[in-house]
Design an enzyme around this catalytic site. Structure first.
Site, PDB file in Angstrom:
ATOM      1  N   TYR A 129       0.906  -1.188   0.065  1.00 19.50           N
ATOM      2  CA  TYR A 129       0.097   0.080   0.024  1.00 19.50           C
ATOM      3  C   TYR A 129       0.819   1.147   0.116  1.00 19.50           C
ATOM      4  O   TYR A 129       1.817   1.262   0.843  1.00 19.50           O
ATOM      5  CB  TYR A 129      -1.066   0.015   1.253  1.00 19.50           C
ATOM      6  CG  TYR A 129      -1.865   1.213   1.020  1.00 19.50           C
ATOM      7  CD1 TYR A 129      -3.105   1.030   0.637  1.00 19.50           C
ATOM      8  CD2 TYR A 129      -1.707   2.469   1.924  1.00 19.50           C
ATOM      9  CE1 TYR A 129      -4.010   2.112   0.429  1.00 19.50           C
ATOM     10  CE2 TYR A 129      -2.480   3.279   1.699  1.00 19.50           C
ATOM     11  CZ  TYR A 129      -3.792   3.199   1.008  1.00 19.50           C
ATOM     12  OH  TYR A 129      -4.542   4.272   0.806  1.00 19.50           O
ATOM     13  N   GLN A 193     -10.711  -0.061   1.435  1.00 21.11           N
ATOM     14  CA  GLN A 193     -11.243  -0.799   0.343  1.00 21.11           C
ATOM     15  C   GLN A 193     -10.023  -1.438  -0.365  1.00 21.11           C
ATOM     16  O   GLN A 193     -10.034  -2.692  -0.850  1.00 21.11           O
ATOM     17  CB  GLN A 193     -12.152  -0.040  -0.867  1.00 21.11           C
ATOM     18  CG  GLN A 193     -11.380   1.320  -1.344  1.00 21.11           C
ATOM     19  CD  GLN A 193     -11.616   2.254  -0.517  1.00 21.11           C
ATOM     20  OE1 GLN A 193     -11.490   2.450   0.691  1.00 21.11           O
ATOM     21  NE2 GLN A 193     -11.531   3.689  -1.244  1.00 21.11           N
ATOM     22  N   ASN A 217      -3.319   6.174   6.629  1.00 19.24           N
ATOM     23  CA  ASN A 217      -3.960   6.942   7.760  1.00 19.24           C
ATOM     24  C   ASN A 217      -4.448   5.753   8.846  1.00 19.24           C
ATOM     25  O   ASN A 217      -4.274   4.649   8.851  1.00 19.24           O
ATOM     26  CB  ASN A 217      -5.013   7.881   7.186  1.00 19.24           C
ATOM     27  CG  ASN A 217      -6.070   7.210   6.444  1.00 19.24           C
ATOM     28  OD1 ASN A 217      -6.276   6.054   6.533  1.00 19.24           O
ATOM     29  ND2 ASN A 217      -6.546   8.025   5.703  1.00 19.24           N
ATOM     30  N   THR A 240       3.487   9.895  11.701  1.00 20.17           N
ATOM     31  CA  THR A 240       4.843   9.968  11.902  1.00 20.17           C
ATOM     32  C   THR A 240       5.443  10.608  13.369  1.00 20.17           C
ATOM     33  O   THR A 240       4.748  11.568  13.870  1.00 20.17           O
ATOM     34  CB  THR A 240       5.620  10.675  10.641  1.00 20.17           C
ATOM     35  OG1 THR A 240       7.138  10.318  10.713  1.00 20.17           O
ATOM     36  CG2 THR A 240       5.339  11.932  10.429  1.00 20.17           C
ATOM     37  N   GLN A 262       9.497  16.521  10.268  1.00 21.08           N
ATOM     38  CA  GLN A 262       8.549  15.485  10.226  1.00 21.08           C
ATOM     39  C   GLN A 262       7.156  16.261  10.446  1.00 21.08           C
ATOM     40  O   GLN A 262       6.203  15.631  10.343  1.00 21.08           O
ATOM     41  CB  GLN A 262       8.955  14.674  11.604  1.00 21.08           C
ATOM     42  CG  GLN A 262      10.089  13.707  11.269  1.00 21.08           C
ATOM     43  CD  GLN A 262       9.819  12.904  10.059  1.00 21.08           C
ATOM     44  OE1 GLN A 262       9.073  11.932   9.921  1.00 21.08           O
ATOM     45  NE2 GLN A 262      10.707  13.200   9.026  1.00 21.08           N
ATOM     46  N   HIS A 265       4.587  16.502   7.695  1.00 23.29           N
ATOM     47  CA  HIS A 265       3.977  15.171   7.144  1.00 23.29           C
ATOM     48  C   HIS A 265       2.508  15.329   7.231  1.00 23.29           C
ATOM     49  O   HIS A 265       1.515  15.030   6.512  1.00 23.29           O
ATOM     50  CB  HIS A 265       4.396  13.871   7.618  1.00 23.29           C
ATOM     51  CG  HIS A 265       5.609  13.452   7.118  1.00 23.29           C
ATOM     52  ND1 HIS A 265       5.415  12.724   5.737  1.00 23.29           N
ATOM     53  CD2 HIS A 265       6.904  13.271   7.386  1.00 23.29           C
ATOM     54  CE1 HIS A 265       6.435  12.350   5.673  1.00 23.29           C
ATOM     55  NE2 HIS A 265       7.486  12.428   6.596  1.00 23.29           N
ATOM     56  N   GLU A 331       9.763   6.413  16.525  1.00 25.55           N
ATOM     57  CA  GLU A 331       9.885   6.008  15.157  1.00 25.55           C
ATOM     58  C   GLU A 331      11.021   6.097  14.545  1.00 25.55           C
ATOM     59  O   GLU A 331      11.956   5.415  14.122  1.00 25.55           O
ATOM     60  CB  GLU A 331       8.655   6.614  14.202  1.00 25.55           C
ATOM     61  CG  GLU A 331       8.888   6.243  12.805  1.00 25.55           C
ATOM     62  CD  GLU A 331       7.790   6.878  11.916  1.00 25.55           C
ATOM     63  OE1 GLU A 331       7.572   6.326  10.704  1.00 25.55           O
ATOM     64  OE2 GLU A 331       7.378   7.690  12.236  1.00 25.55           O
ATOM     65  N   HIS A 332      11.514   7.616  14.566  1.00 24.16           N
ATOM     66  CA  HIS A 332      12.757   8.042  14.237  1.00 24.16           C
ATOM     67  C   HIS A 332      13.550   8.791  15.597  1.00 24.16           C
ATOM     68  O   HIS A 332      12.797   9.563  16.020  1.00 24.16           O
ATOM     69  CB  HIS A 332      12.535   9.066  13.110  1.00 24.16           C
ATOM     70  CG  HIS A 332      11.749   8.740  11.904  1.00 24.16           C
ATOM     71  ND1 HIS A 332      10.448   8.968  12.059  1.00 24.16           N
ATOM     72  CD2 HIS A 332      12.203   8.079  10.707  1.00 24.16           C
ATOM     73  CE1 HIS A 332       9.787   8.783  10.766  1.00 24.16           C
ATOM     74  NE2 HIS A 332      10.945   7.854  10.145  1.00 24.16           N
ATOM     75  N   ASP A 365      14.594   8.600   5.162  1.00 25.39           N
ATOM     76  CA  ASP A 365      13.194   8.737   4.541  1.00 25.39           C
ATOM     77  C   ASP A 365      13.357   8.193   2.889  1.00 25.39           C
ATOM     78  O   ASP A 365      12.500   7.919   2.262  1.00 25.39           O
ATOM     79  CB  ASP A 365      12.388  10.232   4.357  1.00 25.39           C
ATOM     80  CG  ASP A 365      11.957  10.531   6.029  1.00 25.39           C
ATOM     81  OD1 ASP A 365      11.602   9.208   6.784  1.00 25.39           O
ATOM     82  OD2 ASP A 365      11.681  11.596   6.060  1.00 25.39           O
ATOM     83  N   GLU A 419       2.504 -37.564  28.625  1.00 25.29           N
ATOM     84  CA  GLU A 419       1.514 -36.544  28.316  1.00 25.29           C
ATOM     85  C   GLU A 419       0.302 -37.238  28.030  1.00 25.29           C
ATOM     86  O   GLU A 419      -0.651 -36.751  27.173  1.00 25.29           O
ATOM     87  CB  GLU A 419       2.067 -35.815  26.863  1.00 25.29           C
ATOM     88  CG  GLU A 419       3.111 -34.822  27.279  1.00 25.29           C
ATOM     89  CD  GLU A 419       3.686 -33.731  26.425  1.00 25.29           C
ATOM     90  OE1 GLU A 419       3.176 -34.230  25.202  1.00 25.29           O
ATOM     91  OE2 GLU A 419       4.147 -33.003  26.800  1.00 25.29           O
ATOM     92  N   HIS A 424       1.359 -41.257  19.915  1.00 22.11           N
ATOM     93  CA  HIS A 424       2.481 -40.781  19.383  1.00 22.11           C
ATOM     94  C   HIS A 424       3.733 -41.705  19.688  1.00 22.11           C
ATOM     95  O   HIS A 424       4.536 -41.936  18.824  1.00 22.11           O
ATOM     96  CB  HIS A 424       2.846 -39.435  20.344  1.00 22.11           C
ATOM     97  CG  HIS A 424       1.999 -38.379  19.859  1.00 22.11           C
ATOM     98  ND1 HIS A 424       0.613 -38.191  19.918  1.00 22.11           N
ATOM     99  CD2 HIS A 424       2.375 -36.983  19.600  1.00 22.11           C
ATOM    100  CE1 HIS A 424       0.136 -37.022  19.551  1.00 22.11           C
ATOM    101  NE2 HIS A 424       1.340 -36.170  19.282  1.00 22.11           N
TER     102      HIS A 424
END
Length: 434
Positions: A129, A193, A217, A240, A262, A265, A331-332, A365, A419, A424
């Protein structure tokens, strides 16, 4: 512009720090109620639903849900040469790094004739994506596609929202990046979707995938949560964020520029300065005000910097700065200190660590070679950024000879009987008696 959190003189536990560090107010759970009917609509009605949802959310009905290959080639032919040069450099560096990180096979002979091996096998098909909202992200094409290719994935589908300005196709720079990477299966579908299409497939249009990766998002994150288990996902990426550990030796203008980078963004982006120098904090804020006033995306940048998710955190010293950074789990994370490598080695929780003043986040980035799809919202405490292992499965191979089985067979029988699983043990004894 940035709020202040003063921790000087306080001895705080990890739990207390977790409750103090600034966070964006994002609730993926609330978004689930919105995306689940969308995913079900796509699963049931297929392409018709995709077109209707494109009109509803993107303002355009895509003429071609699957982008024609001619449009992909045309996008590359008309790409700005400077942008093409940058993308090609990014593809080369990201590719070289990620190919080097593919785990090697392992063979262990545990006893004569008893060999256990591990092989990393790529999944058969992935869906990647690429967002298309406030900005254009051909760099996300590079980060996702190159990593999947380095892992050896044979079938790759890319999806990105249709753009009204481009006749219902994804942004041409997105298409050009796909062309550079040899990806011809591209869809003009965005949002929840798109995630539904990739997870369940659409008859006559798109086969279902095994893994979905890529940022988006809150609704994309919620959709990925909804289909997790039907397919694998990389993470639920949130807004971010950047944190900067800085001391009195840092260059205020550079720190301010990186915090601003950042913030542009998204209005929900987080910019956090962690420092034991009040003088540096004041200098950074002065620089940040001047830089923000001159930036192109002033409205969303100021909303991000003045939001609850952004702050200056004043600490008693470097030890507390490191503790705060680990609690935040950025994240960074940039390190602007007198000994940045030593500080970086002490960090436990971060998506990616940028060491020293000449390794800013924007480098990562685009073309540092690392991946920019990284854990957000503090999930760096337990999660990793996107890498080849997101597209690989570790499979064990067990290869025992008759003598090797005989050497441990009765031990297996004893454990099976302990067991209360006698069949087995019988499966083992059937071979021992031959």
């Amino acid at each position: 512009m940035l709020s202040r959190i003063d921790l000087r003189g306080q001895d705080l536990s990890a739990r207390e720090l977790l409750s103090i560090v600034p966070r964006a107010d994002v609730n993926v759970g609330d978004a689930l109620a919105v995306v689940e009917p969308i995913i079900e609509d796509v699963r049931v009605r297929g392409e018709a639903a995709l077109k209707e949802l494109g009109e509803r959310f993107d303002g355009v009905v895509p003429e071609h849900v699957r982008v024609p290959e001619a449009a992909i080639r045309e996008a590359l032919a008309t790409l700005d040469p400077a942008v093409r040069d940058g993308l090609e450099e990014a593809i080369d560096r990201v590719g070289r790094f990620h190919r080097a990180t593919v785990p090697p096979p392992v063979d262990v002979e545990l006893a004569p004739g008893a060999v256990v091996s591990q092989r990393w096998i790529p999944v058969g098909r992935v869906g990647l994506y690429v967002p298309g909202g406030l900005a254009v992200y051909p760099s996300s094409v590079v980060m996702n596609v190159v990593t999947a290719q380095a892992a050896g994935v044979p079938s790759i589908a890319v999806t990105s929202p249709p753009q009204k300005a481009f006749g219902g196709l994804p942004h041409p720079t997105i298409l050009a990046a796909c062309a550079l990477l040899g990806v011809t299966e591209v869809y003009a579908v965005g949002g929840a979707q798109a995630i539904g299409m990739l997870a369940y497939g659409v008859e006559g249009l798109c086969d279902p995938v095994d893994v979905i990766t890529g940022p988006g998002n809150v609704y994309v994150a919620a959709a990925k949560r909804a289909v997790n288990g039907v397919v694998g996902i990389d993470s639920e990426a949130g807004p971010t964020e950047i944190a900067v550990i800085a001391d009195a030796t840092a260059t205020p203008r550079w720190v301010a520029a990186d915090l601003l980078s950042q913030a542009e963004h998204d209005p929900m982006a987080g910019s956090v300065l962690i420092t034991d120098s009040e003088e540096l904090a004041e200098a950074v804020e002065r620089e940040l005000g001047a830089l923000a006033d001159a930036t192109k995306h002033l409205a969303r940048t100021k909303e991000a910097l003045t939001g609850r998710q952004s702050a200056v955190i004043l600490t008693s010293g470097l030890d507390q700065s490191v503790a705060v950074a680990d609690a935040y789990g950025a994240e960074h994370l940039e390190i602007h200190t007198a000994s940045p490598r030593e500080v970086a080695a002490r960090i436990r929780n971060a998506g990616a660590i940028f060491v020293g003043e000449h390794s800013p986040v924007p480098l990562g980035d685009y073309l540092a070679g690392s991946n920019h799809v990284l854990p957000t919202g503090g999930t760096a405490r337990f999660a990793s950024g996107l890498g080849v292992t997101a597209f690989l499965k570790a499979v064990s191979f067990i290869d025992y000879s008759a003598d090797a089985l005989g050497a441990v067979g009765e031990k297996v029988v004893a454990l099976a009987e302990a067991e209360d699983l006698p069949a087995h043990g019988a499966a083992i004894r059937a071979r021992l008696s031959e």
